[in-house]
Write a protein that holds these residues in place. Structure first.
Motif, mmCIF file in Angstrom:
data_model
loop_
_atom_site.group_PDB
_atom_site.id
_atom_site.type_symbol
_atom_site.label_atom_id
_atom_site.label_comp_id
_atom_site.label_asym_id
_atom_site.label_seq_id
_atom_site.Cartn_x
_atom_site.Cartn_y
_atom_site.Cartn_z
ATOM 1 N N ARG A 1 -7.413 7.339 -2.031
ATOM 2 C CA ARG A 1 -6.321 8.282 -1.764
ATOM 3 C C ARG A 1 -5.793 8.893 -3.069
ATOM 4 O O ARG A 1 -5.485 10.082 -3.132
ATOM 5 C CB ARG A 1 -5.175 7.603 -1.008
ATOM 6 C CG ARG A 1 -5.519 7.108 0.392
ATOM 7 C CD ARG A 1 -6.022 8.191 1.319
ATOM 8 N NE ARG A 1 -5.072 9.290 1.397
ATOM 9 C CZ ARG A 1 -5.254 10.407 2.086
ATOM 10 N NH1 ARG A 1 -6.348 10.580 2.777
ATOM 11 N NH2 ARG A 1 -4.352 11.351 2.108
ATOM 12 N N THR B 1 -0.491 9.463 -11.745
ATOM 13 C CA THR B 1 -1.667 9.288 -10.898
ATOM 14 C C THR B 1 -2.936 9.466 -11.722
ATOM 15 O O THR B 1 -3.908 8.747 -11.538
ATOM 16 C CB THR B 1 -1.640 10.286 -9.720
ATOM 17 O OG1 THR B 1 -0.460 10.049 -8.958
ATOM 18 C CG2 THR B 1 -2.861 10.141 -8.829
ATOM 19 N N VAL C 1 -6.596 2.644 -1.439
ATOM 20 C CA VAL C 1 -5.554 3.197 -2.314
ATOM 21 C C VAL C 1 -6.197 4.056 -3.411
ATOM 22 O O VAL C 1 -5.778 5.194 -3.651
ATOM 23 C CB VAL C 1 -4.679 2.081 -2.930
ATOM 24 C CG1 VAL C 1 -3.819 2.612 -4.071
ATOM 25 C CG2 VAL C 1 -3.801 1.443 -1.862
ATOM 26 N N TYR D 1 -4.950 -3.179 -11.113
ATOM 27 C CA TYR D 1 -5.514 -3.206 -9.765
ATOM 28 C C TYR D 1 -5.857 -4.618 -9.323
ATOM 29 O O TYR D 1 -5.732 -4.948 -8.137
ATOM 30 C CB TYR D 1 -6.724 -2.270 -9.659
ATOM 31 C CG TYR D 1 -6.289 -0.832 -9.587
ATOM 32 C CD1 TYR D 1 -5.610 -0.355 -8.466
ATOM 33 C CD2 TYR D 1 -6.496 0.038 -10.647
ATOM 34 C CE1 TYR D 1 -5.164 0.953 -8.405
ATOM 35 C CE2 TYR D 1 -6.060 1.351 -10.585
ATOM 36 C CZ TYR D 1 -5.398 1.797 -9.464
ATOM 37 O OH TYR D 1 -4.950 3.095 -9.402
ATOM 38 N N VAL E 1 0.846 -1.202 0.000
ATOM 39 C CA VAL E 1 0.000 0.000 0.000
ATOM 40 C C VAL E 1 0.875 1.243 0.000
ATOM 41 O O VAL E 1 0.659 2.179 -0.774
ATOM 42 C CB VAL E 1 -0.974 -0.011 1.199
ATOM 43 C CG1 VAL E 1 -1.681 1.332 1.348
ATOM 44 C CG2 VAL E 1 -1.987 -1.145 1.051
ATOM 45 N N SER E 2 1.887 1.256 0.838
ATOM 46 C CA SER E 2 2.788 2.404 0.934
ATOM 47 C C SER E 2 3.513 2.669 -0.384
ATOM 48 O O SER E 2 3.674 3.825 -0.793
ATOM 49 C CB SER E 2 3.791 2.170 2.061
ATOM 50 O OG SER E 2 4.601 3.298 2.242
ATOM 51 N N GLN F 1 -0.164 10.234 0.853
ATOM 52 C CA GLN F 1 0.403 9.661 2.072
ATOM 53 C C GLN F 1 0.064 10.486 3.315
ATOM 54 O O GLN F 1 0.505 10.152 4.417
ATOM 55 C CB GLN F 1 1.920 9.525 1.927
ATOM 56 C CG GLN F 1 2.298 8.532 0.863
ATOM 57 C CD GLN F 1 3.797 8.303 0.788
ATOM 58 O OE1 GLN F 1 4.563 8.768 1.600
ATOM 59 N NE2 GLN F 1 4.210 7.570 -0.217
ATOM 60 N N VAL G 1 2.505 1.966 -3.474
ATOM 61 C CA VAL G 1 1.596 2.530 -4.481
ATOM 62 C C VAL G 1 1.319 4.002 -4.167
ATOM 63 O O VAL G 1 1.359 4.849 -5.066
ATOM 64 C CB VAL G 1 0.284 1.720 -4.584
ATOM 65 C CG1 VAL G 1 -0.664 2.372 -5.581
ATOM 66 C CG2 VAL G 1 0.564 0.275 -4.986
ATOM 67 N N LEU G 2 1.077 4.312 -2.901
ATOM 68 C CA LEU G 2 0.834 5.704 -2.519
ATOM 69 C C LEU G 2 2.060 6.574 -2.792
ATOM 70 O O LEU G 2 1.946 7.699 -3.297
ATOM 71 C CB LEU G 2 0.441 5.794 -1.042
ATOM 72 C CG LEU G 2 -0.863 5.107 -0.626
ATOM 73 C CD1 LEU G 2 -1.064 5.221 0.882
ATOM 74 C CD2 LEU G 2 -2.051 5.662 -1.384
ATOM 75 N N TRP H 1 -0.794 8.846 6.675
ATOM 76 C CA TRP H 1 -0.576 7.419 6.452
ATOM 77 C C TRP H 1 -0.257 6.658 7.733
ATOM 78 O O TRP H 1 -0.733 5.547 7.942
ATOM 79 C CB TRP H 1 0.505 7.202 5.394
ATOM 80 C CG TRP H 1 0.946 5.773 5.250
ATOM 81 C CD1 TRP H 1 2.212 5.305 5.398
ATOM 82 C CD2 TRP H 1 0.153 4.620 4.954
ATOM 83 N NE1 TRP H 1 2.250 3.940 5.205
ATOM 84 C CE2 TRP H 1 0.987 3.499 4.934
ATOM 85 C CE3 TRP H 1 -1.207 4.427 4.727
ATOM 86 C CZ2 TRP H 1 0.534 2.206 4.692
ATOM 87 C CZ3 TRP H 1 -1.666 3.139 4.475
ATOM 88 C CH2 TRP H 1 -0.799 2.051 4.455
#
Length: 189
Positions: free
Chosen positions: A163, A102, A160, A125, A88-89, A177, A91-92, A180
């Motif tokens: 965000r 994005t 995700v 995805y 997750v981190s 983030q 991708v963000l 986060w």
């Protein structure tokens, strides 16, 4: 001095990505892209058969970058919960460093383009969700994840996407983030 093979192609993709960073999210045309590069539209088509092929080049970059990092996480981290957090981190973080990408990730840049591009993003995805599901299954097997890996991987992908949309809709001012650390604790306990 002539450019090395592929150099102009890369320059076109970098310029396209930079044009997608405009907060207003205007549609990028080949005419505008050619003008930005100070070349003719015909010159663009010597390197790409279509505008869709240009977007495919950006999607390939996204896929290669993200899945290289995701695969590295899987091979270097045994803890399934830590794997999911890191995915997750990643991708963000990728989105924050690449605002133009994005708009591709959210599909905003693909509106009115060939529908196969959005289908390819949907596949991306699905692959991210599969990686998260696998990580949560590893955690569950180790007794560290009490929930349903399939359902909760879907929630993480939705988080995700949410965000990324907030980042794009804010004109790239609201970091994906942002908060986060607190969100991570909420999502992963």
């Amino acid at each position: 001095m002539a450019a090395r093979p592929g150099e102009r192609r890369l320059q076109i993709l970098q310029t396209l990505a930079a044009m997608l960073e405009t907060p207003r999210g205007e549609r990028v045309t080949t005419a505008a892209l050619a003008a930005r590069l100070d070349v003719s539209e015909a010159a663009l088509y010597r390197h790409f058969a279509s505008k869709a092929q240009m977007f495919e080049g950006l999607i390939e970059f996204i896929e290669t970058t993200l899945f290289t990092l995701i695969n590295k996480i899987g091979s270097e981290t045994a803890d399934g919960v830590a794997q999911a957090e890191q995915i997750v981190s990643v991708v963000l973080g990728f989105a924050e460093r690449n605002p133009g990408m994005t708009r591709v990730l959210t599909g905003d840049a693909l509106v009115n383009e060939d529908e196969r591009l959005q289908a390819r993003m949907n596949q991306l995805y699905e692959r991210i969700e599969a990686a998260l599901r696998q990580s949560l299954r590893i955690a569950q097997a180790a007794g560290a994840w009490p929930g349903d890996p399939a359902a909760e991987a879907g929630v993480l992908v939705a988080f995700v996407l949410g965000r990324l949309h907030l980042f794009a809709k804010s004109g790239f001012k609201r970091s994906p983030q942002e908060g986060w650390e607190l969100q991570r604790k909420f999502l992963f306990g």
